[in-house]
Design a protein around this motif. Structure first.
Motif, PDB file in Angstrom:
ATOM      1  N   ARG A  34       0.811  -1.224   0.000  1.00  0.00           N
ATOM      2  CA  ARG A  34       0.000   0.000   0.000  1.00  0.00           C
ATOM      3  C   ARG A  34       0.845   1.275   0.000  1.00  0.00           C
ATOM      4  NH1 ARG A  34      -1.437  -1.274   5.989  1.00  0.00           N
ATOM      5  NH2 ARG A  34       0.062   0.067   7.011  1.00  0.00           N
ATOM      6  N   ASP A  35       2.188   1.150   0.004  1.00  0.00           N
ATOM      7  CA  ASP A  35       3.063   2.316  -0.098  1.00  0.00           C
ATOM      8  C   ASP A  35       2.889   2.974  -1.459  1.00  0.00           C
ATOM      9  OD1 ASP A  35       4.082   1.927   2.419  1.00  0.00           O
ATOM     10  OD2 ASP A  35       6.002   1.112   1.749  1.00  0.00           O
ATOM     11  N   THR A  36       3.010   4.294  -1.476  1.00  0.00           N
ATOM     12  CA  THR A  36       2.910   5.050  -2.720  1.00  0.00           C
ATOM     13  C   THR A  36       4.303   5.395  -3.228  1.00  0.00           C
ATOM     14  OG1 THR A  36       2.845   7.188  -1.603  1.00  0.00           O
ATOM     15  CG2 THR A  36       0.710   6.080  -1.990  1.00  0.00           C
ATOM     16  N   MET A  38       5.393   8.336  -3.457  1.00  0.00           N
ATOM     17  CA  MET A  38       5.890   9.339  -2.512  1.00  0.00           C
ATOM     18  C   MET A  38       6.559   8.659  -1.315  1.00  0.00           C
ATOM     19  SD  MET A  38       2.874  12.208  -2.709  1.00  0.00           S
ATOM     20  CE  MET A  38       3.497  13.072  -1.299  1.00  0.00           C
ATOM     21  N   ASP A  39       5.999   7.549  -0.859  1.00  0.00           N
ATOM     22  CA  ASP A  39       6.616   6.789   0.230  1.00  0.00           C
ATOM     23  C   ASP A  39       7.977   6.230  -0.193  1.00  0.00           C
ATOM     24  OD1 ASP A  39       4.387   7.203   1.907  1.00  0.00           O
ATOM     25  OD2 ASP A  39       3.388   5.408   1.118  1.00  0.00           O
ATOM     26  N   GLU A  64       2.828   7.218 -11.184  1.00  0.00           N
ATOM     27  CA  GLU A  64       2.281   8.461 -10.653  1.00  0.00           C
ATOM     28  C   GLU A  64       2.600   8.571  -9.164  1.00  0.00           C
ATOM     29  OE1 GLU A  64       0.881  10.686 -12.628  1.00  0.00           O
ATOM     30  OE2 GLU A  64       1.154   9.327 -14.325  1.00  0.00           O
ATOM     31  N   GLU A  65       2.693   9.786  -8.648  1.00  0.00           N
ATOM     32  CA  GLU A  65       3.101  10.034  -7.264  1.00  0.00           C
ATOM     33  C   GLU A  65       2.193   9.373  -6.224  1.00  0.00           C
ATOM     34  OE1 GLU A  65       5.926  11.633  -5.992  1.00  0.00           O
ATOM     35  OE2 GLU A  65       6.489  11.373  -8.086  1.00  0.00           O
ATOM     36  N   HIS A  66       0.894   9.358  -6.459  1.00  0.00           N
ATOM     37  CA  HIS A  66      -0.046   8.828  -5.471  1.00  0.00           C
ATOM     38  C   HIS A  66      -0.469   7.388  -5.762  1.00  0.00           C
ATOM     39  CE1 HIS A  66      -0.288  12.649  -3.456  1.00  0.00           C
ATOM     40  NE2 HIS A  66      -0.409  13.219  -4.636  1.00  0.00           N
ATOM     41  N   GLU A  67       0.178   6.764  -6.721  1.00  0.00           N
ATOM     42  CA  GLU A  67      -0.131   5.386  -7.088  1.00  0.00           C
ATOM     43  C   GLU A  67       0.524   4.431  -6.087  1.00  0.00           C
ATOM     44  OE1 GLU A  67       0.014   2.825 -11.218  1.00  0.00           O
ATOM     45  OE2 GLU A  67       1.262   4.601 -11.028  1.00  0.00           O
ATOM     46  N   THR A  68      -0.241   3.445  -5.606  1.00  0.00           N
ATOM     47  CA  THR A  68       0.339   2.470  -4.681  1.00  0.00           C
ATOM     48  C   THR A  68       1.091   1.398  -5.462  1.00  0.00           C
ATOM     49  OG1 THR A  68      -1.583   1.004  -4.657  1.00  0.00           O
ATOM     50  CG2 THR A  68      -1.558   2.805  -3.031  1.00  0.00           C
TER      51      THR A  68
END
Length: 87
Positions: A34-36, A38-39, A64-68
């Protein structure tokens, strides 16, 4: 049973590698599904690697930045490519 699977997935860990193309280096990371993206950037900063103005790719597709990781179909043993933006 479905509830059990969901609760166990929070403990699931993937061991992936990020190929830093500019430094010709492979950086191993332990992440959760579930990390994105960004993580992932935050993980790299903790390891001393800057990912500012760089793009992640997996299977020739820009992430994409918010993609898990789960949404991007990244699994245990996957290798991501981190490339500098050409601007």
């Amino acid at each position: 049973m479905d509830t059990l699977r969901r609760s166990l997935s929070r403990w699931k860990r993937y061991h992936i590698k990020v190929h830093l193309a500019d430094e010709d280096l492979m950086m191993p990371l332990t992440v959760r599904p579930r990390d994105t993206v960004m993580d992932l950037r935050a993980h790299l900063v903790r390891e001393g690697v800057t990912s500012w103005k760089k793009t992640f790719y997996y299977n020739s597709r820009q992430l994409e930045e918010h993609e898990t990781l789960k949404e991007a179909n990244i699994q245990n043993g996957s290798v991501l490519l981190l490339v500098s933006n050409k601007r």
